[in-house]
Motif scaffolding. Structure first.
Motif, short mmCIF file in Angstrom:
data_model
loop_
_atom_site.label_atom_id
_atom_site.label_comp_id
_atom_site.label_asym_id
_atom_site.label_seq_id
_atom_site.Cartn_x
_atom_site.Cartn_y
_atom_site.Cartn_z
N LEU A 21 14.68 8.03 46.45
CA LEU A 21 14.74 7.80 45.04
C LEU A 21 13.58 7.07 44.26
CD1 LEU A 21 15.94 7.86 42.13
CD2 LEU A 21 17.36 5.81 42.44
N PHE A 22 13.05 6.06 45.35
CA PHE A 22 11.82 5.40 44.82
C PHE A 22 10.50 6.23 45.08
CE2 PHE A 22 8.42 2.70 46.53
CZ PHE A 22 8.12 2.12 45.37
N ARG A 23 10.63 7.04 46.41
CA ARG A 23 9.46 7.89 46.73
C ARG A 23 9.23 9.09 45.76
NH1 ARG A 23 7.75 9.28 52.71
NH2 ARG A 23 6.02 10.81 52.34
N LEU A 24 10.44 9.69 45.24
CA LEU A 24 10.36 10.63 44.22
C LEU A 24 9.83 10.22 43.02
CD1 LEU A 24 10.95 13.65 43.33
CD2 LEU A 24 13.40 13.04 43.25
N SER A 25 10.28 9.09 42.45
CA SER A 25 9.99 8.62 41.16
C SER A 25 8.57 8.31 40.97
CB SER A 25 10.89 7.23 40.97
OG SER A 25 12.19 7.56 41.03
N ARG A 26 7.78 7.98 41.90
CA ARG A 26 6.51 7.60 42.30
C ARG A 26 5.55 8.55 41.68
NH1 ARG A 26 4.96 5.77 47.92
NH2 ARG A 26 2.92 6.05 46.90
N HIS A 27 6.05 9.92 41.79
CA HIS A 27 5.41 11.09 41.58
C HIS A 27 5.39 11.64 40.03
CE1 HIS A 27 4.33 12.25 45.48
NE2 HIS A 27 5.70 11.75 46.09
N PHE A 28 6.06 10.79 39.35
CA PHE A 28 6.26 11.25 37.85
C PHE A 28 5.79 9.91 36.91
CE2 PHE A 28 9.38 13.89 39.95
CZ PHE A 28 8.95 15.28 39.63
N ALA A 54 19.49 20.91 44.77
CA ALA A 54 18.76 22.10 44.85
C ALA A 54 18.26 22.15 46.40
CB ALA A 54 17.78 22.25 43.91
N ALA A 55 17.86 21.03 46.94
CA ALA A 55 17.40 21.10 48.30
C ALA A 55 18.54 21.53 49.34
CB ALA A 55 16.71 19.78 48.68
N GLY A 56 19.95 21.07 48.86
CA GLY A 56 20.82 21.27 50.09
C GLY A 56 21.32 22.72 49.79
N ARG A 57 20.98 23.57 48.71
CA ARG A 57 21.45 24.85 48.44
C ARG A 57 20.55 25.73 49.04
NH1 ARG A 57 24.89 21.65 48.15
NH2 ARG A 57 26.62 21.66 46.75
N GLY A 58 19.33 25.46 49.62
CA GLY A 58 18.52 26.49 50.25
C GLY A 58 17.35 27.05 49.62
N GLU A 63 10.48 25.83 44.65
CA GLU A 63 11.48 25.86 43.61
C GLU A 63 12.08 24.50 43.56
OE1 GLU A 63 12.69 30.67 44.24
OE2 GLU A 63 13.73 29.02 45.37
N VAL A 64 12.46 23.77 44.64
CA VAL A 64 12.90 22.38 44.61
C VAL A 64 12.20 21.46 43.72
CG1 VAL A 64 13.70 20.27 45.81
CG2 VAL A 64 14.16 22.79 46.61
N ALA A 68 13.26 19.55 40.07
CA ALA A 68 12.97 17.90 39.68
C ALA A 68 12.11 18.06 38.40
CB ALA A 68 11.77 17.37 40.83
N ARG A 69 11.29 18.83 38.00
CA ARG A 69 10.52 19.02 36.95
C ARG A 69 11.02 19.33 35.58
NH1 ARG A 69 5.95 21.20 40.37
NH2 ARG A 69 4.56 19.67 40.44
N MET A 70 12.14 20.55 35.87
CA MET A 70 12.96 20.81 34.89
C MET A 70 14.12 19.80 34.49
SD MET A 70 15.77 23.97 35.03
CE MET A 70 16.76 22.89 36.51
N SER A 71 14.57 18.69 35.53
CA SER A 71 15.66 17.87 35.38
C SER A 71 15.28 16.72 34.42
CB SER A 71 16.50 17.52 36.56
OG SER A 71 15.56 17.09 37.35
#
Length: 280
Positions: A21-28, A54-58, A63-64, A68-71
């Motif tokens: 969560l922390f690492r993903l948040s750094r990119h926005f 999304a990552a767990g659904r292949g 696209e994943v 992230a950007r869409m959500s």
């Protein structure tokens, strides 16, 4: 803010939740709720959960990343939407971000986002609307419970209670019948009303006698009805008094008899003891 590449997204998905969560948040850039840490954290968690789904659904990493950007784009817009408008918003954003997404992944993402946003509508809208900063006022609530029953050794015996209730019921019926009997006896005097003799014309002796007979006959029937009712009430009152006597006789507790017998047996004053004393 570093670019979110496909390899970086792959690395984020294998991290533990807090670190990912922390690492993903750094990119926005989280400017939608600047100054409110609660809203920013809720926004980041929403993006992370959707991305991991999304990552767990292949879906492929590109696209994943788009998920992230869409959500991140969807969350701030949920403030004042009802369920139907939430579904329309999600459908529109999916078409905008994924115009060529295969039908299976499109349906999977749509179902997940719709279920998440609709079932958690109140919670999400409370966070987006800033309700997380409201102060909570606690009030004391007094709960009244039924009184505890008395212990068995302090309560009323069932047989005694039934006996007492039967006495009360008989007493109430007896009072009503006594009042009715008293009312009948007060109004039992037979008083002939004035004969309705015509003012004009004359009546012979036979006509006058017939008027008297009619009046007496009517009063006699009334008196007979009263006497029959009075006799019925007297009979009922006698029956009630007999029932009272029967209840009073049966109401003697058996424990008293037992205690009395035990006392006589243990006192040494019974006939057998006396006979032995005389023999000695």
């Amino acid at each position: 803010m570093a670019a979110l590449s496909e390899s970086e997204m792959g690395n984020i998905t294998i991290l533990q939740r807090e670190e990912g969560l922390f690492r993903l948040s750094r990119h926005f850039s989280w400017t939608e709720f600047s100054g409110d840490e609660t809203q920013v954290l809720a926004h980041q968690q929403f993006v992370y959960e959707t991305t991991m789904f999304a990552a767990g659904r292949g879906l492929c990493w590109s696209e994943v990343t788009s998920v992230a950007r869409m959500s991140k784009d969807i969350f701030p817009e949920l403030k004042d939407l009802d369920p139907s408008r939430i579904v329309s918003l999600i459908r529109g954003r999916l078409l905008e971000y994924f115009p060529r997404l295969n039908a299976f992944h499109h349906a999977t993402l749509f179902h997940f986002l719709s279920e998440t946003c609709v079932t958690r509508q109140r919670l999400i809208q409370a966070v987006v609307g800033g309700a997380g900063n409201l102060s909570v006022v606690q009030k004391q609530l007094e709960v009244q419970v039924p009184p505890l029953p008395l212990p068995l050794n302090q309560g009323t015996d069932v047989d005694y209670w039934e006996h007492k209730r039967a006495h009360s019921h008989l007493a109430a019926i007896e009072k009503l019948k006594e009042e009715e009997l008293e009312h009948l006896r007060k109004g039992s005097e037979v008083i002939l009303e004035e004969l309705d003799i015509p003012q004009e014309g004359k009546l012979d002796k036979d006509a006058v006698m017939e008027l008297v007979r009619s009046a007496v006959r009517a009063r006699g029937e009334l008196l007979l009805g009263r006497l029959l009712r009075e006799s019925s009430l007297v009979y009922d009152l006698l029956e009630l008094k007999l029932q009272h006597t029967t209840l009073a006789t049966r109401g003697i507790p058996h424990t008293c008899h037992a205690a009395g017998s035990a006392g006589l047996a243990g006192s040494g004053t019974g006939p057998a003891h006396t006979a032995k004393a005389k023999k000695k």
